[in-house]
Design a protein around this motif. Structure first.
Motif, short mmCIF file in Angstrom:
data_model
loop_
_atom_site.label_atom_id
_atom_site.label_comp_id
_atom_site.label_asym_id
_atom_site.label_seq_id
_atom_site.Cartn_x
_atom_site.Cartn_y
_atom_site.Cartn_z
N SER A 218 0.83 -1.21 0.00
CA SER A 218 0.00 0.00 0.00
C SER A 218 0.86 1.25 0.00
N ASP B 45 2.04 -14.62 -4.20
CA ASP B 45 0.79 -15.20 -4.70
C ASP B 45 -0.10 -14.16 -5.37
N SER B 46 -1.23 -14.63 -5.86
CA SER B 46 -2.14 -13.80 -6.66
C SER B 46 -2.77 -12.67 -5.88
N SER B 47 -2.66 -12.69 -4.55
CA SER B 47 -3.28 -11.62 -3.75
C SER B 47 -2.66 -10.26 -4.07
N ILE B 48 -1.39 -10.26 -4.48
CA ILE B 48 -0.73 -9.00 -4.85
C ILE B 48 -1.40 -8.42 -6.09
N GLU C 227 -4.35 -9.11 -7.16
CA GLU C 227 -5.74 -8.78 -6.84
C GLU C 227 -5.84 -7.41 -6.18
N GLU C 228 -4.88 -7.10 -5.29
CA GLU C 228 -4.91 -5.79 -4.62
C GLU C 228 -4.66 -4.66 -5.61
N ARG D 250 -5.20 -4.87 -8.92
CA ARG D 250 -6.33 -4.88 -9.84
C ARG D 250 -7.56 -4.22 -9.21
N CYS E 152 -1.93 -8.54 -14.15
CA CYS E 152 -3.21 -8.27 -13.51
C CYS E 152 -4.37 -8.96 -14.24
#
Length: 425
Positions: A342, A375-378, A380-381, A383, A423
């Protein structure tokens, strides 16, 4: 020069010695990325690759040496992958002429400096091929050193690549080698694997650097003098850029502690912390160095300073340091734990709105590496942040130059496109 060589290939009766001289000149003078891109755009990779099978060993040697320089460019590497040039270079590791085989290994080393190159090398089982060359008693030290250096780069970008226990044991035995350069390269590879290293002897050179980093500053005076430490930091940085192999020795000597102390001496002296973070960017590429960086929570400090109103050149050094940290699982995970994602996204927006395009380059690099190695959470955040997505599209289509340098603008586009593509996956 390249066009001259290209034209000569159309003439079957062209002077071979002249062609060899042109290839040699290209291999030694092709250094600027802009010039490399020009050659790539002229179908440089395919042109040079067409002479890799020449009977003249000098021709083969200088041709693959030119390919090594073209591999410094992303477009050059893509051409090597799409034109099936890489398998031919790998075959040349078994060339009957040792200097040709060594030049081919050097080309692979250059290919391994980019993530796309490492991915492709791994799919060609290059780790097993290089391990075989390291085991081979007939391989000379130059070849062995380049093999170890290439493996070091591969495991830096692809740490999950399987490791051979036999090779690991063999490399530990190579730490007794009398050749300092080979021994340091092997030590770097073992460090990359997280292996425990024997105590590293401190050379006179590193002791001199440490004395300069810790030079007295007369803190009791109203205006402490930092010039000796600043000068010492510039010399150390210069040495590390040309010979990063001795960074392990620097860490062993207490270099990270001395550098952290200099970072804290901020005040009006931005140069000392700026050079200090630049040094840490090189140190952070070692497992031994990252352990110290994590122990002293330097990443947390860097994130606090990233969004401050400090000198822009200092901020750039901090962003570059965080970009290197994002390339490794341990420091990258700590960066994320410190709410680094962030913070970086917020900083990117501030850089773009204030038209500080130079600072956007390492900042985008941080985001890209976090997306690659975590992982994909990066993704997702990123995006899920509409403002950030719009900003990335603006950078992708923008025309702002980075300090008047179009190559910097191209870098912004490449990074923005890469992040947007991930993304969408």
């Amino acid at each position: 020069m390249f066009e001259q060589f290209q034209e000569s290939l159309k003439d079957e009766e062209a002077d071979r010695s002249m062609q060899i001289k042109l290839l040699y000149s290209l291999s030694t003078k092709l250094r600027d990325l802009t010039e490399i891109e020009k050659v790539c755009n002229l179908d440089g990779v395919a042109t040079i690759a067409s002479v890799l099978n020449e009977s003249n060993s000098q021709m083969r040697k200088y041709a693959v040496s030119v390919l090594a320089q073209l591999a410094l460019s992303l477009s050059g590497q893509i051409s090597m992958m799409s034109d099936q040039v890489l398998p031919r270079v790998i075959e040349m590791l078994n060339d009957p002429m040792p200097n040709v085989a060594s030049a081919a290994c050097y080309c692979l080393l250059k290919i391994s400096t980019l993530f796309i190159g490492v991915q492709t090398l791994v799919t060609h089982n290059i780790t097993s091929i290089l391990a075989k060359l390291l085991f081979d008693p007939d391989s000379n030290l130059d070849m062995k050193t380049r093999c170890a250096a290439t493996l070091n780069q591969i495991y830096r970008f692809a740490p999950s690549t399987p490791k051979s226990p036999e090779l690991m044991k063999y490399l530990h035995s190579q730490l007794k080698s009398p050749d300092k350069n080979y021994k340091l390269t092997v030590m770097q590879l073992l460090d990359q694997w997280g292996e425990e290293l024997p105590q590293i002897p401190i050379s006179a050179k590193v002791k001199t650097h440490m004395n300069a980093l810790q030079a007295p500053i007369n803190e009791d005076d109203s205006t402490p003098c930092f010039e000796t430490r600043i000068t010492g930091s510039t010399y150390l940085l210069s040495d590390l850029v040309t010979t990063p192999e001795f960074r392990l020795e620097l860490v062993e000597a207490g270099g990270v502690e001395a550098i952290l102390e200099n970072i804290k001496h901020d005040g009006n002296h931005h140069r000392l912390p700026r050079y200090s973070f630049s040094i840490l960017s090189i140190v952070a590429d070692s497992n031994f160095g990252r352990k110290k960086i994590l122990r002293y929570r330097i990443i947390e400090l860097a994130l606090q300073w990233l969004t401050s109103d400090k000198d822009p050149l200092l901020i750039f050094s901090i962003a570059r340091f965080l970009e290197v940290c994002a390339q490794h699982k341990d420091t990258g995970a700590f960066l994320i734990e410190c709410s680094g994602l962030s913070t970086v996204i917020k900083f990117l927006g501030a850089c773009h709105s204030s038209k500080q395009a130079l600072l956007c380059v390492p900042t985008l690099g941080i985001l890209r590496y976090l997306m690659i190695f975590f992982d994909s959470s990066i993704a997702e955040e990123i995006r899920g942040n509409e403002q950030t997505v719009l900003l990335l599209y603006e950078l992708l289509s923008g025309n702002a130059e980075v300090d008047g340098d179009q190559s910097g603008n191209r870098k912004l586009r490449e990074l923005s496109w890469s992040i947007l593509r991930m993304c969408c996956e």
